[in-house]
Motif scaffolding. Structure first.
Motif, PDB file in Angstrom:
ATOM      1  N   CYS A 141       0.197  -5.377   4.680  1.00  0.00           N
ATOM      2  CA  CYS A 141       0.298  -5.611   6.117  1.00  0.00           C
ATOM      3  C   CYS A 141      -1.130  -5.859   6.638  1.00  0.00           C
ATOM      4  O   CYS A 141      -2.109  -5.488   5.989  1.00  0.00           O
ATOM      5  CB  CYS A 141       0.966  -4.426   6.814  1.00  0.00           C
ATOM      6  SG  CYS A 141      -0.065  -2.951   6.920  1.00  0.00           S
ATOM      7  N   MET A 197       0.874  -1.180   0.000  1.00  0.00           N
ATOM      8  CA  MET A 197       0.000   0.000   0.000  1.00  0.00           C
ATOM      9  C   MET A 197       0.908   1.226   0.000  1.00  0.00           C
ATOM     10  O   MET A 197       1.788   1.350   0.853  1.00  0.00           O
ATOM     11  CB  MET A 197      -0.893  -0.001   1.244  1.00  0.00           C
ATOM     12  CG  MET A 197      -1.890   1.158   1.287  1.00  0.00           C
ATOM     13  SD  MET A 197      -3.074   1.149  -0.068  1.00  0.00           S
ATOM     14  CE  MET A 197      -4.212  -0.136   0.469  1.00  0.00           C
ATOM     15  N   CYS A 223       2.638   3.177   3.150  1.00  0.00           N
ATOM     16  CA  CYS A 223       2.517   2.445   4.422  1.00  0.00           C
ATOM     17  C   CYS A 223       3.909   2.185   4.967  1.00  0.00           C
ATOM     18  O   CYS A 223       4.783   1.696   4.251  1.00  0.00           O
ATOM     19  CB  CYS A 223       1.788   1.125   4.237  1.00  0.00           C
ATOM     20  SG  CYS A 223       1.790   0.149   5.759  1.00  0.00           S
TER      21      CYS A 223
HETATM   22 ZN   LIG Z   1       0.215  -1.507   5.171  1.00  0.00          ZN
END
Ligand SMILES: [Zn+2]
Ligand SMILES: [Zn+2]
Length: 249
Positions: A220, A180, A183
């Protein structure tokens, strides 16, 4: 399937609102409803004006709370029997209408009222509504009252068979980082010391997305949950889509 109100309330009663209830703006609860009111800790008042309390309204699209009072009606001079307690205030003056089938029930000290015409048809839906309206204390009481093993139900479900090479390739592409954009969350380690990432389909398989390298991303746990359940999930999906497309270009 009908709702089993016994499984929901400590005490409850159901009555149809009469013309007299409505014209006198004084609702005459039946015996079971009086039991529920009194179990919630409300006793018929002698004083005037009778004190007001709140009743939580369930399943009504417009009303969530009504005021009420609970008092002994004036004893008529010739009547020798005990006066029957009535409910006054908003519950009967504005909320209830003649002919409504009204349920009055208590869970612990919280008093609930519902028009049965609005009631859901399933136990699960009824419970979910009650959880939305119940106060903290009642929710903790309900949770504490549950002991032992939950009932089991068997669910048959079709699972997508994922290609393990795609999972492996996406993890390699990620180089141990959540894919992402921006992130920076730290990843915890698996037993083999590899960082814990989950492989997600950018367009979900359930939405006819493909199990392909370019439709998969390593995320994650936080980003993965958020892209599924977060308020901004569609915006996140778009960012991820653009990012993965750029990697593959
Ligand atoms: Zn993430
Ligand atoms: Zn996913």
């Amino acid at each position: 399937m009908m709702v089993d109100w016994n499984a929901v309330f400590d005490n409850f009663g159901i009555k149809k609102v009469t013309k007299t209830d409505k014209t006198k703006s004084a609702y005459l609860p039946n015996g079971k409803q009086r039991l529920a009111i009194e179990a919630a800790g409300i006793l018929p008042a002698d004083e005037r004006p009778a004190p007001s309390f709140e009743v939580t309204v369930l399943f009504d699209p417009v009303t969530s709370i009504v005021s009420s009072s609970y008092y002994y009606s004036e004893r008529s001079p010739d009547a020798d029997r005990n006066p029957e307690p009535r409910m006054g205030h908003g519950i009967i003056s504005s909320w209830l209408a003649q002919g409504d089938k009204v349920l009055i029930g208590n869970i612990g000290s919280q008093l609930f009222a519902a028009k049965l015409d609005f009631a859901p048809v399933s136990q699960v839906m009824a419970s979910q509504e009650i959880i939305k309206c119940a106060n903290r204390e009642v929710i903790f009481d309900l949770a504490m009252a549950a002991t032992g093993k939950p009932a089991k139900r068997s669910i048959e479900r079709a699972e997508f068979v994922r290609n393990p090479y795609i999972v492996a390739a996406v993890l390699l592409r990620s180089d141990g980082q959540c894919e992402m954009p921006d992130c920076t969350r730290e990843l915890f380690a698996r037993d083999d010391d590899s960082p814990y990432l989950e492989v997600h389909h950018v367009v979900p398989l359930s939405e006819e997305g493909d199990d392909t390298f370019i439709n998969a991303a390593a995320l994650c746990p936080h980003c993965h949950r958020e892209v599924h359940y977060g308020k901004n999930r569609y915006a996140l999906r778009d960012r991820l889509r653009v990012h993965i497309d750029a990697l593959e270009a």
